[in-house]
Design a protein around this motif. Structure first.
Motif, PDB file in Angstrom:
ATOM      1  N   VAL A 102      26.298 -20.021   8.018  1.00  0.00           N
ATOM      2  CA  VAL A 102      25.584 -19.995   6.745  1.00  0.00           C
ATOM      3  C   VAL A 102      25.717 -18.610   6.121  1.00  0.00           C
ATOM      4  CG1 VAL A 102      23.321 -20.205   5.641  1.00  0.00           C
ATOM      5  CG2 VAL A 102      23.964 -21.777   7.481  1.00  0.00           C
ATOM      6  N   PHE A 103      25.930 -18.597   4.807  1.00  0.00           N
ATOM      7  CA  PHE A 103      26.107 -17.346   4.079  1.00  0.00           C
ATOM      8  C   PHE A 103      25.157 -17.292   2.882  1.00  0.00           C
ATOM      9  CE2 PHE A 103      30.011 -18.627   6.110  1.00  0.00           C
ATOM     10  CZ  PHE A 103      30.461 -17.467   6.740  1.00  0.00           C
ATOM     11  N   HIS A 104      24.601 -16.125   2.663  1.00  0.00           N
ATOM     12  CA  HIS A 104      23.782 -15.894   1.474  1.00  0.00           C
ATOM     13  C   HIS A 104      24.728 -15.449   0.368  1.00  0.00           C
ATOM     14  CE1 HIS A 104      20.781 -13.087  -0.757  1.00  0.00           C
ATOM     15  NE2 HIS A 104      20.687 -14.313  -1.224  1.00  0.00           N
ATOM     16  N   THR A 105      24.742 -16.182  -0.744  1.00  0.00           N
ATOM     17  CA  THR A 105      25.714 -15.903  -1.809  1.00  0.00           C
ATOM     18  C   THR A 105      25.092 -15.318  -3.073  1.00  0.00           C
ATOM     19  OG1 THR A 105      25.577 -18.109  -2.842  1.00  0.00           O
ATOM     20  CG2 THR A 105      27.088 -17.845  -0.969  1.00  0.00           C
ATOM     21  N   TYR A 106      23.787 -15.579  -3.292  1.00  0.00           N
ATOM     22  CA  TYR A 106      23.199 -15.145  -4.560  1.00  0.00           C
ATOM     23  C   TYR A 106      21.684 -15.221  -4.487  1.00  0.00           C
ATOM     24  CZ  TYR A 106      22.364 -14.891  -9.644  1.00  0.00           C
ATOM     25  OH  TYR A 106      21.954 -14.511 -10.892  1.00  0.00           O
ATOM     26  N   SER A 107      21.015 -14.334  -5.190  1.00  0.00           N
ATOM     27  CA  SER A 107      19.566 -14.434  -5.407  1.00  0.00           C
ATOM     28  C   SER A 107      19.264 -13.899  -6.792  1.00  0.00           C
ATOM     29  CB  SER A 107      18.775 -13.617  -4.373  1.00  0.00           C
ATOM     30  OG  SER A 107      18.680 -14.297  -3.140  1.00  0.00           O
ATOM     31  N   THR A 108      18.227 -14.436  -7.404  1.00  0.00           N
ATOM     32  CA  THR A 108      17.799 -13.945  -8.712  1.00  0.00           C
ATOM     33  C   THR A 108      16.281 -14.000  -8.785  1.00  0.00           C
ATOM     34  OG1 THR A 108      18.167 -14.102 -11.114  1.00  0.00           O
ATOM     35  CG2 THR A 108      17.939 -16.188  -9.906  1.00  0.00           C
ATOM     36  N   PHE A 109      15.719 -13.087  -9.563  1.00  0.00           N
ATOM     37  CA  PHE A 109      14.270 -12.938  -9.628  1.00  0.00           C
ATOM     38  C   PHE A 109      13.846 -12.633 -11.066  1.00  0.00           C
ATOM     39  CE2 PHE A 109      16.072 -11.215  -5.715  1.00  0.00           C
ATOM     40  CZ  PHE A 109      15.424 -11.953  -4.734  1.00  0.00           C
ATOM     41  N   ALA A 110      12.529 -12.580 -11.282  1.00  0.00           N
ATOM     42  CA  ALA A 110      11.965 -12.146 -12.572  1.00  0.00           C
ATOM     43  C   ALA A 110      12.626 -12.900 -13.735  1.00  0.00           C
ATOM     44  CB  ALA A 110      12.116 -10.628 -12.713  1.00  0.00           C
ATOM     45  N   ARG A 111      13.112 -12.175 -14.750  1.00  0.00           N
ATOM     46  CA  ARG A 111      13.699 -12.833 -15.921  1.00  0.00           C
ATOM     47  C   ARG A 111      14.993 -13.568 -15.608  1.00  0.00           C
ATOM     48  NH1 ARG A 111      12.131 -11.525 -21.072  1.00  0.00           N
ATOM     49  NH2 ARG A 111      13.423 -13.320 -21.587  1.00  0.00           N
ATOM     50  N   GLY A 112      15.557 -13.287 -14.419  1.00  0.00           N
ATOM     51  CA  GLY A 112      16.746 -14.029 -14.015  1.00  0.00           C
ATOM     52  C   GLY A 112      16.479 -15.502 -13.803  1.00  0.00           C
ATOM     53  N   LEU A 113      15.206 -15.867 -13.618  1.00  0.00           N
ATOM     54  CA  LEU A 113      14.828 -17.269 -13.453  1.00  0.00           C
ATOM     55  C   LEU A 113      14.722 -18.001 -14.777  1.00  0.00           C
ATOM     56  CD1 LEU A 113      11.923 -16.725 -10.880  1.00  0.00           C
ATOM     57  CD2 LEU A 113      14.316 -17.206 -10.384  1.00  0.00           C
ATOM     58  N   GLU A 148       0.818  -1.217   0.000  1.00  0.00           N
ATOM     59  CA  GLU A 148       0.000   0.000   0.000  1.00  0.00           C
ATOM     60  C   GLU A 148       0.847   1.260   0.000  1.00  0.00           C
ATOM     61  OE1 GLU A 148      -2.455  -0.541   3.418  1.00  0.00           O
ATOM     62  OE2 GLU A 148      -3.913  -1.836   2.367  1.00  0.00           O
ATOM     63  N   LYS A 149       1.989   1.227   0.661  1.00  0.00           N
ATOM     64  CA  LYS A 149       2.857   2.399   0.744  1.00  0.00           C
ATOM     65  C   LYS A 149       3.867   2.475  -0.409  1.00  0.00           C
ATOM     66  CE  LYS A 149       2.727   3.022   5.769  1.00  0.00           C
ATOM     67  NZ  LYS A 149       3.552   3.126   7.002  1.00  0.00           N
ATOM     68  N   GLY A 150       3.840   1.474  -1.289  1.00  0.00           N
ATOM     69  CA  GLY A 150       4.785   1.463  -2.393  1.00  0.00           C
ATOM     70  C   GLY A 150       6.210   1.183  -1.952  1.00  0.00           C
ATOM     71  N   GLU A 151       6.354   0.486  -0.817  1.00  0.00           N
ATOM     72  CA  GLU A 151       7.676   0.201  -0.276  1.00  0.00           C
ATOM     73  C   GLU A 151       8.192  -1.183  -0.650  1.00  0.00           C
ATOM     74  OE1 GLU A 151       7.105   0.761   3.890  1.00  0.00           O
ATOM     75  OE2 GLU A 151       7.132   2.957   3.772  1.00  0.00           O
ATOM     76  N   ALA A 152       7.388  -1.971  -1.350  1.00  0.00           N
ATOM     77  CA  ALA A 152       7.830  -3.312  -1.750  1.00  0.00           C
ATOM     78  C   ALA A 152       8.930  -3.183  -2.793  1.00  0.00           C
ATOM     79  CB  ALA A 152       6.654  -4.101  -2.317  1.00  0.00           C
ATOM     80  N   ARG A 153      10.042  -3.878  -2.595  1.00  0.00           N
ATOM     81  CA  ARG A 153      11.181  -3.823  -3.506  1.00  0.00           C
ATOM     82  C   ARG A 153      11.462  -5.217  -4.048  1.00  0.00           C
ATOM     83  NH1 ARG A 153       9.833   0.543  -3.268  1.00  0.00           N
ATOM     84  NH2 ARG A 153      10.927   2.422  -2.564  1.00  0.00           N
ATOM     85  N   TYR A 154      11.052  -5.458  -5.276  1.00  0.00           N
ATOM     86  CA  TYR A 154      11.280  -6.757  -5.915  1.00  0.00           C
ATOM     87  C   TYR A 154      12.461  -6.649  -6.873  1.00  0.00           C
ATOM     88  CZ  TYR A 154      10.277 -11.065  -8.536  1.00  0.00           C
ATOM     89  OH  TYR A 154      10.361 -12.295  -9.133  1.00  0.00           O
TER      90      TYR A 154
END
Length: 245
Positions: free
Chosen positions: A187-198, A155-161
């Motif tokens: 444990v370490f976070h090394t990578y994430s991909t979204f949208a067309r990256g999938l 609602e606040k436009g704060e979502a960041r995808y």
């Protein structure tokens, strides 16, 4: 479909070899990109996440199953839904039998969704899937890794995808995250991909890309409008006439 030029075998071979040169350039660029991906810095995961699995509670570290690498498929399945997203299911059909091959290279794969475990198990049985699938409904994992958003954020436009580069089109979205677990258990976070990256993880799409018609999604309300759950296609869509009398 646009009419294609018809040529001799010799002319076709020459054209194909010219295209092959471009394909090799892409392969080399992709290999360089993969090296750069492996060289990204890591972020240590200090938050304790507990998931619901078929045999009880599991930590993020437990999901590794003793291996150093973990690939998480963020499957869109909100708690109030009765089925997983059809597009995420399209991807899931592709990686269903991939798990043993990844395990052979020290990598565990697991699907994670916010829906309660009972719904995940029921849908998993319906689809005939065997990969591990756990519920994050009792923690903030989906929110922290950018695939779920609260009503207030929307609602606040704060979502960041997609790191803020792609406007969110819903409060549940797809993604893949990768983690590494060292000898000390950190444990370490090394990578994430979204949208067309999938896109590169969907083998069916890449088979279609080899064909004259391609994905032929032009003119649809949105590109994946044609996709259905595997058991919802009409028989005429999945039966090849050459294989049936």
């Amino acid at each position: 479909m646009q009419a294609h030029k018809i040529v001799s075998r010799e002319e076709w071979t020459a054209a194909r070899k010219a295209l092959m040169a471009r394909e090799k350039e892409l392969t080399q660029a992709r290999e360089a990109l993969s090296r750069a991906r492996r060289e990204l810095p890591w972020v240590k995961v200090d938050k304790d996440y507990v998931f619901d699995g078929p045999n009880g509670k599991l930590t993020l570290g437990d999901l590794f199953r003793g291996r150093p690498q973990l690939v998480v498929q963020h499957v869109m399945f909100a708690p109030e839904w009765d089925a997983a997203c059809k597009s995420c299911s399209f991807w899931a059909d592709g990686y269903e039998r991939m798990v043993p091959h990844l395990a052979a290279r020290d990598t565990t794969m697991v699907a994670i969704s916010r829906a309660p475990l009972a719904k995940l198990e029921a849908f998993k049985a319906r689809m005939g899937w065997t990969f591990d699938w756990v519920s994050s409904g009792s923690n903030d994992f989906n929110y922290d890794y950018g695939v779920s958003f609260t009503r207030e954020q929307m609602e606040k436009g704060e979502a960041r995808y997609n790191f803020g580069t792609t406007p969110p089109y819903g409060d549940e979205l797809p993604g893949i995250s990768v983690f590494y677990r060292d000898e000390t258990g950190s444990v370490f976070h090394t990578y994430s991909t979204f949208a067309r990256g999938l896109d590169m993880m969907n083998a069916a799409y890449h088979y279609l890309d080899l064909t004259p018609l391609g994905r032929h999604e032009e003119g649809l309300p949105y590109p994946m409008d044609w996709v259905r759950l595997r058991d919802q296609y009409q028989p005429s869509q999945v039966q090849a006439s050459c294989c049936h009398s």
